[in-house]
Design an enzyme around this catalytic site. Structure first.
Site: not given
Length: 398
Positions: A13, A103-104
């Site tokens: 993350d 983003d993860e």
């Protein structure tokens, strides 16, 4: 679609993603509190978060909390490019990557011990690669299940690495606050804390029947399983979205019904174009509302047949909005969102009579063609002329 075997699983993350990209690209912002977005906070650096600034907070409130913050406009193309570069690192680490957002992601590193080392070594190398190749900090949690890997990354933030050994899972999990359990928001946490239940371990001690009686069958069974780290979900590669959504923050000023209809129309236009681009159809339309007191409600309707056409989906969304207008008038509206669910691949669902799509399908196809060639603002509805359409967030492929 490819489904992994049993872990170990990494949850990777990126830290304060939008704000971190801004600090990476402008050295003057490094070490300073940064807010991305003006009217509404889209992202805040950890320096700004230390003052209480949070995502989705109003810009004025954020500046009262952190007067020294630097406010920068969002650069969605920069965030999209950074995300693509990070996902290249993910895929260089293991072929079994399930993106959750830009983003993860979850990464299954089972079976890589001989060629890549232990999960802790793989995770450490991943963090170095993201820092060296993309210039961003990333936090990684390592565990046997998806749930616990995500909890571990949350505990390790920012810019950390946390490995939960299989023989110490419950020792790590049970002292944590109940809010660490997926599905425990403000309302559920309040119900639990009102009964003196503040830790995951106390949830585990309750037993499933007590949780079901307190929270309902689905939520009670779900939390009982997570409190014992029972999460059989594997890492999926290539699984398509089960829903598509878009929302718009409205601020605290009152808005006329015509303005809300225009906001709703813009959201539906954006989503149905995504549906058609992905060759998907939907049956269920969900309207999501947030009021001035931060309470939220959802309203949904399932249509008789699946479609990707704008007009029937918009008509359904408008019906939901009309039925919610008394609540909106009484409570004030600060956010409106639309989610399309019950998705299917176009052509995989049997069509209902009549088969002729007529002018509706032709109009949608023509508008899509014009927008693809000349940009999304090349043609729009008259009701949306001169109106800011909000920010289109970068997304993983549909």
């Amino acid at each position: 679609m490819f489904v992994s075997g049993e872990g170990p699983i990494l949850h990777a993350d990126l830290d304060a993603f939008y704000a971190s990209v801004e600090q990476r690209d402008d050295p003057r912002l490094r070490g300073r509190p940064v807010i991305v977005g003006g009217g509404v906070v889209l992202a805040a650096s950890y320096e700004a978060k230390a003052h209480g600034v949070r995502t989705a907070m109003g810009g004025r409130q954020a500046m009262r909390l952190c007067p020294a913050a630097v406010v920068v406009p969002p650069r969605m193309s920069a965030y999209s490019e950074a995300s693509k570069a990070v996902f290249e690192v993910f895929r260089d680490t293991t072929p079994i990557v399930e993106g959750i957002s830009i983003d993860e992601a979850f990464l299954d590193v089972g079976g890589l011990a001989r060629i890549s080392g232990t999960p802790a070594q793989i995770a450490a190398r991943l963090r170095r690669e993201v820092a060296d190749r993309v210039g961003l900090a990333i936090t990684v949690g390592v565990a046997r299940t998806k749930f616990l890997a995500k909890v571990a990354s949350g505990v390790a933030k920012p810019d950390g690495l946390l490995v939960v050994p299989p023989d110490a899972e419950l020792d790590f999990l049970h002292p944590l606050p109940v809010e660490r359990l997926w599905g425990v928001g403000r309302v559920t946490a309040s119900k639990l804390r009102d009964r003196g239940i503040t830790t995951v371990g106390q949830v585990a001690e309750l037993g499933e029947p007590a949780l079901v009686a307190m929270l309902g069958r689905a939520s009670g069974r779900h939390l009982h399983a997570l409190a014992h780290n029972r999460d059989p979900r594997p890492v999926h590669v290539g699984r398509r979205r089960r829903s598509m959504g878009a929302q718009r923050a409205l601020g605290r000023g009152s808005r006329a019904a015509a303005e809300l209809d225009a906001d709703l129309t813009a959201l539906v236009d954006r989503l149905t174009r995504r549906l058609r681009a992905a060759a998907r159809v939907c049956r269920t339309v969900v309207l999501r509302l947030r009021f001035a007191d931060y309470t939220r409600v959802t309203r949904s309707h399932t249509m008789a047949e699946p479609t990707a056409h704008t007009e029937p989906i918009l008509a359904t969304a408008r019906g939901l909005l009309t039925s919610a207008m008394p609540m909106i008038s009484a409570n004030g509206l600060t956010l409106i969102g639309v989610t399309l669910t019950n998705l299917h691949t176009e052509g995989a669902v049997q069509l209902m009579l009549p088969f002729d799509e007529g002018a509706v399908g032709t109009l949608d196809a023509t508008l899509d063609s014009v927008r693809d060639r000349f940009g999304s603002a090349a043609v729009t509805r008259a009701a949306l002329l001169g109106r800011a359409q909000g920010i289109a967030m970068p997304l993983l492929p549909d």
